[in-house]
Design an enzyme around this catalytic site. Structure first.
Site, short mmCIF file in Angstrom:
data_model
loop_
_atom_site.label_atom_id
_atom_site.label_comp_id
_atom_site.label_asym_id
_atom_site.label_seq_id
_atom_site.Cartn_x
_atom_site.Cartn_y
_atom_site.Cartn_z
N CYS A 35 47.72 -14.78 -4.27
CA CYS A 35 46.82 -13.71 -3.79
C CYS A 35 46.84 -13.58 -2.27
CB CYS A 35 45.41 -13.95 -4.28
SG CYS A 35 45.33 -14.04 -6.08
N HIS B 10 40.35 -10.20 0.07
CA HIS B 10 41.07 -10.17 -1.21
C HIS B 10 40.05 -9.90 -2.31
CE1 HIS B 10 43.22 -11.25 -4.73
NE2 HIS B 10 42.64 -12.42 -4.87
N ASN C 213 41.54 -7.88 -10.07
CA ASN C 213 42.29 -8.68 -9.10
C ASN C 213 43.79 -8.37 -9.27
OD1 ASN C 213 43.60 -10.68 -7.68
ND2 ASN C 213 42.34 -12.36 -8.45
O1 UT7 Z 1 42.47 -14.52 -6.79
C1 UT7 Z 1 42.10 -15.79 -6.37
C2 UT7 Z 1 41.87 -16.70 -7.46
N1 UT7 Z 1 40.91 -16.36 -8.46
C3 UT7 Z 1 39.59 -16.31 -8.23
O2 UT7 Z 1 39.16 -16.30 -7.12
C4 UT7 Z 1 38.68 -16.36 -9.40
C5 UT7 Z 1 37.61 -17.37 -9.17
N2 UT7 Z 1 36.67 -17.55 -10.26
C6 UT7 Z 1 35.89 -16.61 -10.78
O3 UT7 Z 1 35.97 -15.46 -10.42
C7 UT7 Z 1 34.85 -17.02 -11.81
O4 UT7 Z 1 34.81 -18.43 -11.88
C8 UT7 Z 1 35.10 -16.45 -13.23
C9 UT7 Z 1 34.81 -14.97 -13.23
C10 UT7 Z 1 36.53 -16.70 -13.64
C11 UT7 Z 1 34.18 -17.10 -14.23
O5 UT7 Z 1 32.83 -16.96 -13.84
P1 UT7 Z 1 31.85 -18.24 -13.84
O6 UT7 Z 1 30.52 -17.74 -13.47
O7 UT7 Z 1 32.48 -19.28 -12.98
O8 UT7 Z 1 31.83 -18.64 -15.36
P2 UT7 Z 1 32.31 -20.00 -16.05
O9 UT7 Z 1 33.80 -20.13 -16.00
O10 UT7 Z 1 31.50 -21.14 -15.52
O11 UT7 Z 1 31.89 -19.73 -17.54
C12 UT7 Z 1 30.53 -19.54 -17.92
C13 UT7 Z 1 30.47 -19.20 -19.39
C14 UT7 Z 1 31.29 -20.13 -20.27
O12 UT7 Z 1 30.60 -20.34 -21.49
P3 UT7 Z 1 29.75 -21.68 -21.74
O13 UT7 Z 1 30.75 -22.81 -21.62
O14 UT7 Z 1 28.72 -21.70 -20.65
O15 UT7 Z 1 29.21 -21.48 -23.12
C15 UT7 Z 1 32.56 -19.36 -20.55
O16 UT7 Z 1 33.17 -19.75 -21.76
O17 UT7 Z 1 31.01 -17.88 -19.63
C16 UT7 Z 1 32.01 -17.96 -20.66
N3 UT7 Z 1 33.02 -16.93 -20.41
C17 UT7 Z 1 32.94 -15.68 -20.89
N4 UT7 Z 1 32.01 -15.07 -21.64
C18 UT7 Z 1 32.22 -13.76 -21.94
C19 UT7 Z 1 34.16 -17.04 -19.68
N5 UT7 Z 1 34.82 -15.89 -19.68
C20 UT7 Z 1 34.09 -15.02 -20.43
C21 UT7 Z 1 34.25 -13.67 -20.78
N6 UT7 Z 1 33.30 -13.08 -21.54
N7 UT7 Z 1 35.30 -12.93 -20.40
#
Ligand code: UT7
Length: 327
Positions: free
Chosen positions: A113, A254, A284
């Site tokens: 990225c 970004h 993204n």
């Molecule tokens: O481009 C540079 C690199 N990339 C980034 O900068 C991305 C960085 N990370 C992020 O943007 C965020 O961490 C995400 C958007 C990927 C995830 O958000 P989060 O608030 O960190 O959520 P999480 O991974 O902690 O997941 C929370 C919950 C989980 O469920 P449980 O374990 O709490 O029951 C996930 O399984 O949300 C669940 N989950 C979803 N639920 C519905 C993860 N993806 C989804 C989804 N729909 N698409």
């Protein structure tokens, strides 16, 4: 003093739109979750007939048109991409041929990225060293082809697109003021794509399992380091130029996730008006987010002569960097 000045911007987004509602039919997710956690409403998906070099070529043609110059005037083409047409040769060489930029030499930068800011930094150094007069810097990606479409943790985040800028070495105050680039290879496993290369050969068993070639990310770990790194590298740019957050006319970060952008802007004490966000429309697009955003910002009238523009990117590697420029 001579500086690398942006004299043209262009972008290209594939026609096909994939909405959060479309994704609801593909994986266990919903529009509310995606908007609340990422700010993304839709993303673009390249047609089967389109390659990363095609997206890059279209964005470059628009940037050349705005600059009012012919492709043969370009001395250097650098493409930031992690989804190039082939492992090699460079996508930049394909773009060079497509454009007829026969006087340019061309190569790709692999910095995920951060690919565009790394490429912009390279091209600035090249021009300031007196090696050429004009450079074309492009970020182009087709991430939809390296995503695991059954993994809701990642498939909702990414999209396809390309952006480009033309740099011209000019006397005066306008142009790139500074670039600051960083890497930390110890974080490899938090964000990477195994793919098939010398470390991972395409045996029939390996090909049968998409886990061997699709993007992997530990999102919440990446999130924390991204906010910290984007903040630090932005402060580094301002401090190096003895400028403050109040001097910034437009912050173009970004576009990974609205929450990352807002958390970074808050730490930098930037207002909503200072921060450009379009992640809602395209998701993204990795190395393409910043040049797409710059092109949109310019065409919306947000960049005027003298505007101070701060760009910051963070991505796999980890890689991160900032570019401060006077429009
Ligand atoms: O481009 C540079 C690199 N990339 C980034 O900068 C991305 C960085 N990370 C992020 O943007 C965020 O961490 C995400 C958007 C990927 C995830 O958000 P989060 O608030 O960190 O959520 P999480 O991974 O902690 O997941 C929370 C919950 C989980 O469920 P449980 O374990 O709490 O029951 C996930 O399984 O949300 C669940 N989950 C979803 N639920 C519905 C993860 N993806 C989804 C989804 N729909 N698409």
């Amino acid at each position: 003093m001579k500086r690398a000045r942006v004299i043209g911007t262009g972008s290209y987004l594939p026609e096909k739109i994939l909405t959060n509602f479309d994704l609801e039919k593909m994986v266990d997710t919903n529009n509310e979750w995606i908007i609340a956690r990422t700010g993304i409403e839709q993303r673009r998906i390249a047609a089967d007939s389109e390659n990363t070099s095609d997206l890059a070529t279209k964005a470059a043609e628009r940037a050349l048109e705005m600059a009012g110059i012919g492709a043969e005037e370009i001395d250097l083409i650098v493409v930031g991409t992690i989804t190039g047409d082939y492992p090699w040769p460079a996508t930049a060489c394909i773009v060079q041929n497509n454009l007829g930029a026969k006087n340019a030499y061309a190569y790709d930068v692999s910095a995920a990225c951060s690919g565009f800011v790394y490429a912009l930094s390279n091209a600035t150094d090249f021009l300031e060293a007196g090696r050429g007069q004009k450079a074309l810097v492009i970020g182009s990606e087709i991430l939809s082809r390296v995503i695991d479409w059954s993994d809701r943790n990642t498939c909702v985040l990414f999209g396809d697109g390309a952006g480009a800028v033309v740099l011209d070495l000019q006397e005066g105050e306008a142009g790139v003021l500074s670039t600051h680039m960083h890497s930390d290879g110890s974080y490899l496993e938090l964000l990477y794509q195994p793919g098939f290369s010398t470390r991972n050969l395409p045996t029939p068993e390996a090909i049968a399992d998409p886990q061997n070639y699709t993007l992997k990310m530990q999102g919440n770990e990446v999130f924390k380091v991204a906010v910290r790194s984007l903040t630090e590298v932005s402060k580094e740019a301002l401090a190096a130029n003895k400028l403050s957050h109040k001097d910034v006319d437009l912050f173009i970060p970004h576009q990974a996730n609205r929450r990352i952008l807002e958390a970074t802007a808050k730490r930098l004490k930037l207002t909503d008006e200072q921060c450009f966000i379009n992640v809602n429309k395209y998701g993204n697009t990795s190395g393409a987010t910043i040049p797409i955003a710059m092109d949109e910002a310019y065409r919306q009238g947000l960049l005027k002569e003298g505007s101070l523009v701060l760009m910051a990117a963070f991505g796999g590697g980890f890689t991160w960097g900032s570019v401060l420029l006077r429009w």
